[in-house]
Enzyme design. Structure first.
Site, mmCIF file in Angstrom:
data_model
loop_
_atom_site.group_PDB
_atom_site.id
_atom_site.type_symbol
_atom_site.label_atom_id
_atom_site.label_comp_id
_atom_site.label_asym_id
_atom_site.label_seq_id
_atom_site.Cartn_x
_atom_site.Cartn_y
_atom_site.Cartn_z
ATOM 1 N N ASP A 124 0.776 -1.234 0.000
ATOM 2 C CA ASP A 124 0.000 0.000 0.000
ATOM 3 C C ASP A 124 0.813 1.293 0.000
ATOM 4 O O ASP A 124 0.701 2.122 -0.905
ATOM 5 C CB ASP A 124 -0.916 0.038 1.234
ATOM 6 C CG ASP A 124 -1.888 -1.112 1.275
ATOM 7 O OD1 ASP A 124 -1.757 -2.021 0.442
ATOM 8 O OD2 ASP A 124 -2.771 -1.113 2.135
ATOM 9 N N CYS A 197 -1.892 -8.049 -1.500
ATOM 10 C CA CYS A 197 -3.183 -8.699 -1.285
ATOM 11 C C CYS A 197 -3.992 -8.747 -2.576
ATOM 12 O O CYS A 197 -4.111 -7.744 -3.292
ATOM 13 C CB CYS A 197 -3.988 -7.940 -0.236
ATOM 14 S SG CYS A 197 -3.243 -7.958 1.407
ATOM 15 N N SER A 474 -8.184 -0.483 6.007
ATOM 16 C CA SER A 474 -7.722 -1.228 4.850
ATOM 17 C C SER A 474 -8.701 -1.102 3.700
ATOM 18 O O SER A 474 -9.924 -1.048 3.898
ATOM 19 C CB SER A 474 -7.557 -2.711 5.212
ATOM 20 O OG SER A 474 -7.390 -3.495 4.048
#
Length: 568
Positions: A124, A197, A474
């Protein structure tokens, strides 16, 4: 005759001799001293699967740069990842590491006066951190997305990190009867290799943003980590960066224009991307000295850009299906009528030229505009007496959650305090959970609220309560009515700091407001009682961050242009 490079000093000078001595030991020849010096920015780390493959990519990138006539220099940065780095100091190291990365890169690349950069982006915060460094340094740069992790299957069903997370939280809250053995089996199958992810979380959203901005090669996002497609992009980027330095001198600020940011916002809206992209794009605009208000762009395009894709956690389709359908390039092809097609990209061509031969392989996964999944926005900015500057609501694609909510506040000052209250059944249906003190200053570094979102869902309260917070969450969490990243934050004296248990709060996502229904006269009394004292006893990096950080709508970071002003 080729131009003089900024990394090349006069033959026989003291600077040349010292560099020749240092670099000669590393295999750099006298002939190499006249070639473009290219930084390979690598956030490799053993802390998480997100970064486990980056050393191998850096090695291949070195080969590609050398083959193209350049000299590669690998430099390292911090490597924050939500699932690991958020354990310490209320998650404060996650967002703050983004700005540390910018400064890491500045020290290494600007100090050595290198000629260009290839940024190997992964999890991220490494993506915006490296983009921001490109905007600050303004030397030829290409971003290479290093891919998402392969997911597995559990007893015949798809299993990824989001599935594991949901099942684990539901087990803790008693919503399912999964055994420890079953949870372990899920854990063994959720991640089958390195990469970020799977799903349209923050990492894949930001990878796609890189391409939408024109900073990544067209057709390169999203991508399965270590796939042939990724390795082909590595080779192409290594060749292209050397060409950019010699021939084009194409710099990030030539690419990061208002038109580029508009394109990125439109693409994020069309794929229901992570809300974290809003603050990252705003910080990038500031570093690139681009006069654009990203928050206003999201408001401007919210009702005009249709929803074209439903990738988990926003729908049922997978990121693998999205990539196979054409990825970011296919989305931009479908959006072509809306895009700023004259925007320049790292290819040296415009968006229009890059899209000329683009193909959408599956129009059920990436819909055409005239057959959009929805016309309403997936990212909604709300304002009001509780969030005068901004708050953000994320909606899913096929969404039947109610968009209006009014109820009494129940106030918490830490995520763990709120989670404990949920587990003890102290949070009741009809309440508005207010979680404060988690903003950039309050944590400091911005606390993570995701555990509370999933705890509420695990208790079956996701649709029965609302949540308002000034922290971050998230991109994989998309449950219930949540007003996130409220600004001004409580630690900056925002209205969040004045809320008391029982106060009525009204939220209307369609009308785009979140209001604290308390008379101004009463708020004035409460404001007079606020103690003007430090909200944290942090030392070290987080203390520095708190002293320098700007409010979210300005940048949410410690940027080059604001640093001295903040110190004063």
């Amino acid at each position: 005759m080729k131009k003089k490079l900024r990394s090349t000093f006069e033959l026989g000078s003291a600077r040349w001799a010292l560099r020749r001595a240092e670099w000669g030991v590393l295999g750099v020849t006298e002939e190499d001293m006249e070639k473009p010096k290219i930084a390979i920015v690598n956030s490799s780390s053993d802390l998480a699967a997100c970064f486990a493959h980056l050393d191998g990519i850096a090695a291949k990138m070195k080969e590609a740069i050398r083959s193209a006539g350049g000299v590669p220099f690998e430099v390292r940065t911090a490597a924050p990842v939500d699932f690991v780095t958020s354990a310490g100091h209320r998650g404060g190291y996650i967002l703050s590491a983004r700005d540390l990365i910018v400064n890491d890169i500045e020290v290494a690349v600007e100090g050595a006066m290198l000629d260009g950069m290839v940024c190997l982006v992964s999890c991220d915060k490494t993506v915006p951190g490296q983009l921001m460094a490109a905007g600050r340094l303004n030397i030829p740069t290409i971003v290479v997305a290093c891919g998402y992790q392969p997911s597995g299957r559990y007893r015949g069903e798809h299993m990824d990190i989001e599935d594991l997370w949901i099942n684990a939280v539901h087990r803790e809250t008693g919503r399912n009867q999964i055994t420890v053995s079953e949870l372990n089996e899920m854990s063994e199958n959720a991640i089958l290799g390195p990469g970020v992810c799977a799903g349209m979380g923050t990492a894949n959203t930001m990878h796609i943003v890189c391409e939408a901005l024109g900073m990544a090669l067209p057709g390169s996002t999203p991508v399965l980590a270590n796939s042939p497609k990724m390795w082909n992009t590595v080779r192409q980027a290594g060749e292209r960066i050397v060409q950019m330095v010699w021939d084009d001198d194409l710099k990030p600020r030539d690419i990061l224009t208002p038109e580029a940011f508009a394109n990125a916002v439109m693409v994020v809206l069309s794929v229901s991307g992570s809300i974290n992209s809003v603050k990252h794009l705003q910080a990038l605009a500031k570093e690139a000295q681009c006069e654009v208000d990203v928050y206003r762009l999201f408001e401007q395009y919210a009702d005009n850009i249709p929803l074209l894709s439903a990738i988990r956690p926003n729908g049922e389709h997978t990121i693998e299906e999205f990539e196979a359908s054409g990825g970011a390039r296919a989305v931009m092809k479908q959006l072509e009528r809306f895009l700023c097609k004259n925007a320049m990209t790292v290819t040296g061509q415009t968006v229009e030229e890059n899209l000329r031969n683009a193909v959408v392989a599956n129009e059920e996964i990436i819909r055409p505009v005239d057959r959009a999944l929805a016309e309403r926005p997936s990212i909604v900015l709300v304002r009001g007496s509780l969030s005068p500057d901004t708050g953000i609501v994320k909606l899913a694609v096929a969404d039947d959650r109610k968009l209006q909510f009014t109820g009494p506040a129940i106030v918490f000052n830490s995520t763990q305090e709120a989670v404990d209250a949920v587990n003890k059944d102290e949070v009741k249906p009809g309440q508005v959970v207010v979680l404060r003190g988690l903003g950039p200053k309050g944590t400091p570094g911005m606390g993570v609220v995701t555990a509370l979102v999933f705890a509420l869902d695990g208790k079956g309260l996701g649709e029965q309560v609302a949540l308002v917070h000034d922290g971050q969450q998230s991109g994989l969490s998309n449950k219930g009515i949540v007003v996130a990243e409220v600004s001004p934050e409580a630690a900056d004296g925002g209205p969040m700091s004045l809320v008391e248990n029982g106060d009525m709060i009204s939220i209307d996502v369609e009308k785009r407001f979140v209001n604290l229904d308390v008379p101004e006269s009463e708020l004035a009394v409460r404001r007079s009682r606020l103690e003007n004292k430090p909200v944290t006893d942090e030392r070290g990096w987080l203390a520095i961050y708190r002293r320098l950080v700007q409010p979210l709508p300005q940048s949410g970071g410690i940027l080059a242009d604001h640093r001295m002003e903040a110190i004063k």
